[in-house]
Design an enzyme around this catalytic site. Structure first.
Site, PDB file in Angstrom:
ATOM      1  N   HIS A 273      -9.956   7.202   3.531  1.00 23.78           N
ATOM      2  CA  HIS A 273      -9.694   6.672   2.188  1.00 23.78           C
ATOM      3  C   HIS A 273      -9.898   5.159   2.175  1.00 23.78           C
ATOM      4  O   HIS A 273     -10.575   4.618   1.294  1.00 23.78           O
ATOM      5  CB  HIS A 273      -8.256   7.010   1.775  1.00 23.78           C
ATOM      6  N   ASN A 274      -9.331   4.473   3.154  1.00 25.44           N
ATOM      7  CA  ASN A 274      -9.453   3.017   3.191  1.00 25.44           C
ATOM      8  C   ASN A 274     -10.898   2.586   3.440  1.00 25.44           C
ATOM      9  O   ASN A 274     -11.352   1.576   2.900  1.00 25.44           O
ATOM     10  CB  ASN A 274      -8.535   2.437   4.264  1.00 25.44           C
TER      11      ASN A 274
ATOM     12  N   GLU B 297     -12.627   2.867   0.274  1.00 24.54           N
ATOM     13  CA  GLU B 297     -12.175   1.713  -0.530  1.00 24.54           C
ATOM     14  C   GLU B 297     -13.004   0.472  -0.198  1.00 24.54           C
ATOM     15  O   GLU B 297     -13.437  -0.254  -1.106  1.00 24.54           O
ATOM     16  CB  GLU B 297     -10.697   1.467  -0.237  1.00 24.54           C
TER      17      GLU B 297
ATOM     18  N   MET C 199       6.613  -2.646  -0.263  1.00 24.64           N
ATOM     19  CA  MET C 199       6.279  -1.216  -0.307  1.00 24.64           C
ATOM     20  C   MET C 199       7.522  -0.369  -0.063  1.00 24.64           C
ATOM     21  O   MET C 199       7.762   0.625  -0.759  1.00 24.64           O
ATOM     22  CB  MET C 199       5.207  -0.892   0.732  1.00 24.64           C
TER      23      MET C 199
ATOM     24  N   ARG D 222     -17.973  -8.032   4.997  1.00 25.65           N
ATOM     25  CA  ARG D 222     -16.785  -8.899   5.057  1.00 25.65           C
ATOM     26  C   ARG D 222     -16.884  -9.860   6.234  1.00 25.65           C
ATOM     27  O   ARG D 222     -16.458 -11.025   6.131  1.00 25.65           O
ATOM     28  CB  ARG D 222     -15.515  -8.050   5.162  1.00 25.65           C
TER      29      ARG D 222
ATOM     30  N   LYS E 130      -6.159   9.118   5.482  1.00 25.65           N
ATOM     31  CA  LYS E 130      -5.845   7.807   4.895  1.00 25.65           C
ATOM     32  C   LYS E 130      -6.817   6.743   5.397  1.00 25.65           C
ATOM     33  O   LYS E 130      -7.242   5.865   4.647  1.00 25.65           O
ATOM     34  CB  LYS E 130      -4.405   7.412   5.230  1.00 25.65           C
TER      35      LYS E 130
ATOM     36  N   SER F 252      -1.027   5.437  -0.353  1.00 29.91           N
ATOM     37  CA  SER F 252      -1.956   4.514  -0.998  1.00 29.91           C
ATOM     38  C   SER F 252      -1.573   4.284  -2.448  1.00 29.91           C
ATOM     39  O   SER F 252      -1.088   5.178  -3.129  1.00 29.91           O
ATOM     40  CB  SER F 252      -3.381   5.068  -0.934  1.00 29.91           C
ATOM     41  N   GLY F 253      -1.828   3.075  -2.891  1.00 33.74           N
ATOM     42  CA  GLY F 253      -1.561   2.740  -4.287  1.00 33.74           C
ATOM     43  C   GLY F 253      -0.991   1.349  -4.440  1.00 33.74           C
ATOM     44  O   GLY F 253      -0.774   0.878  -5.557  1.00 33.74           O
TER      45      GLY F 253
ATOM     46  N   ASN G  55       0.142   2.306   7.908  1.00 30.96           N
ATOM     47  CA  ASN G  55      -1.286   2.543   8.158  1.00 30.96           C
ATOM     48  C   ASN G  55      -1.542   2.695   9.651  1.00 30.96           C
ATOM     49  O   ASN G  55      -2.311   1.945  10.243  1.00 30.96           O
ATOM     50  CB  ASN G  55      -2.126   1.387   7.604  1.00 30.96           C
TER      51      ASN G  55
ATOM     52  N   ASN H 153      17.146  -2.427   6.956  1.00 25.87           N
ATOM     53  CA  ASN H 153      16.168  -3.409   7.402  1.00 25.87           C
ATOM     54  C   ASN H 153      16.714  -4.098   8.639  1.00 25.87           C
ATOM     55  O   ASN H 153      17.919  -4.328   8.754  1.00 25.87           O
ATOM     56  CB  ASN H 153      15.890  -4.453   6.308  1.00 25.87           C
ATOM     57  N   ARG H 154      15.795  -4.395   9.579  1.00 26.16           N
ATOM     58  CA  ARG H 154      16.238  -5.019  10.830  1.00 26.16           C
ATOM     59  C   ARG H 154      16.967  -6.328  10.551  1.00 26.16           C
ATOM     60  O   ARG H 154      17.982  -6.634  11.184  1.00 26.16           O
ATOM     61  CB  ARG H 154      15.037  -5.247  11.756  1.00 26.16           C
TER      62      ARG H 154
END
Length: 484
Positions: free
Chosen positions: A188-189, A192, A15, A289, A185, A130-131, A104, A34-35
């Site tokens: 949104h999830n 989803e 991402m 789930r 968000k 998102s996407g 998130n 990046n670490r």
């Protein structure tokens, strides 16, 4: 003297990398860190080769390569990792600099971070993105909230890289202060989760009940792309149902029927309970789930009970259309419940969320993008005070038109033994929401009987509470009044 970066991004998982490439495509100079610094070199020599992307090998290096006020976006795992990076960044930042959390995160964490960093002079934004991988690379839905002072500085970047509607509108706009962006968000999830489970219920009913062949299932979902159900999730479902393994058989039939989850659907359900919003469909999708994860227990129980699924008799095409209508109507209820939760949070926290704009944010780029989000936006633009989406004339018409087939599908699923928790909860919610009288009078009498919790009377003004000594053995002292 080299030109400094417009924005820094920390985190080079897929991402993070795709967002950086997206920013580069839109003319922004990005500093990547990046670490594990070896990943910086791998990125610069791989996907970012030939671009204007700059590498950084420490947080101090990152800060030194950014224009002021510095803008640093975190694309790291939610939770403690975000706090760790914030703490490590602070010594290298100055008053007025901006930190953006694109993960998130749970919205209470964003509330806390906005307040704590404001005291240090740092402006913090918590933004939902998102996407998935494709969206990050070519245009995601972006839902920013937090310290509004930061918005003018990050708006050009975030709106440029976001998805666009067919009218060219950016699927990115300011949501509200503090944790508003991450709350939206989260919902949104949750939607989803509900959408995916609804599609799975339609699939199982048509496959195991009606008896559609693999080719018929693929053709059905392809046909639904040209109806009000048109959406990203319907699109990918049609693709999945048509995908064949190396042996020529459908791959989906070989995938173990246990679903994972990362927690955002659960957060949505928990917040709905906290706010007293009946988010029944999304909560049922989370539980579905959970049930799927009990694979070994389900296998044993199916043998113990001799479980079989009965045949759904009748014309296949009639049932396909009935399921389509039931799916569409249930989907409307899912969104209606989601917006009820957003409204409750917005009013509770004084976020002043624009519900029509929220629908626009989801119109393209995100996982729940679908045709009727444009109709949701229209509904809230026509009536910003709309409490229940199903009261809008467009959606009311769909619900009323679908009612007969919707009931028929849910009833038949119960009759033949096909689990349908989300479609059933959707129509049950609507039946409850549209009932002028419910049996809660008896429930409240029960509460007063055993706990002296009092009740209101239909023949007295609202707000007056009464207690009855039901047995003649108790006293007249009431416990507490109840919250509605």
């Amino acid at each position: 003297m080299s030109v400094k970066g417009d924005i820094g991004v920390i985190g080079l998982a897929v991402m993070g990398q795709n967002l950086i490439l997206n920013m580069n495509d839109h003319g922004f100079k990005v500093v990547a860190y990046n670490r594990t610094t070896s990943k910086v070199d791998e990125f610069l020599q791989g996907a970012a080769k030939g671009t204007n992307i700059i590498g950084a090998y420490s947080l101090e290096d990152l800060a030194s390569k950014l224009e002021k006020p510095r803008k640093v976006m975190l694309m790291v795992r939610a939770g403690e990792v975000v706090d760790q990076f914030i703490d490590a960044l602070l010594p290298h930042l100055e008053e007025g600099d901006i930190i953006i959390d694109g993960g998130n995160s749970n919205y209470p964490d964003t509330n806390r971070r906005v307040a704590a960093l404001r005291e240090k002079g740092i402006r913090f934004i918590g933004t939902g993105v998102s996407g998935g991988e494709e969206g990050a690379r070519h245009g995601p839905s972006i839902m920013p909230g937090g310290n509004e002072e930061a918005w003018p500085f990050v708006k050009p970047v975030l709106q440029a890289i976001s998805a666009k509607t067919d009218k060219g509108e950016a699927c990115c706009d300011w949501v509200g202060k503090d944790g508003a962006g991450h709350f939206v968000k989260m919902v949104h999830n949750g939607i989803e989760y509900g959408d995916m489970q609804l599609i799975c219920e339609a699939y199982q009913f048509l496959k195991e009940g009606v008896g559609l062949s693999d080719d018929e299932l693929e053709a059905t979902f392809n046909a639904w792309r040209n109806t009000e159900l048109d959406s990203y999730l319907i699109d990918i479902t049609a693709d999945i149902l048509g995908y064949k393994d190396e042996d020529g058989n459908r791959l989906v039939d070989k995938i173990l029927d246990t679903a994972g989850q990362k927690g955002t659907g659960k957060w949505t359900g928990i917040n709905a309970l906290d706010f007293g919003i009946p988010l029944t469909l999304i909560t049922e999708s989370v539980f579905a789930r959970c049930v799927s994860a009990f694979k070994d227990q389900r296998l044993a129980a199916s043998q113990l009970f001799g479980k079989t699924i009965g045949k759904v008799e009748g014309d296949k095409n009639v049932w396909i259309e009935a399921v389509r209508k039931a799916l569409l109507a249930s989907k409307i209820i899912s969104y209606a419940q989601g917006f009820m939760l957003i409204r409750e949070a917005s009013e509770n926290f004084n976020w002043n969320i624009n519900y029509g704009n929220t629908a626009l944010l989801w119109r393209e780029g995100c996982i729940i993008r679908s045709r009727f989000l444009g109709n949701i936006r229209d509904a809230y633009e026509a009536n910003p005070d709309l409490i229940f989406l199903g009261s809008d004339s467009y959606f009311k018409g769909i619900l009323e038109n679908a009612m007969g087939e919707w009931r028929k599908v849910v009833a038949k699923s119960i009759e033949v033994g096909i689990p349908m928790p989300c479609m059933a909860s959707a129509i049950t919610f609507l039946d409850g929401y549209t009932s002028a009288r419910l049996p809660a009078n008896l429930l409240q009498a029960q509460r007063d009987y055993f706990g002296a919790h009092t009740y209101e009377r239909t023949d007295k003004p609202r707000g007056e509470f009464f207690h009855t000594n039901w047995t003649g053995r108790g006293g007249n002292t009431a416990s507490t009044t109840y919250d509605v």
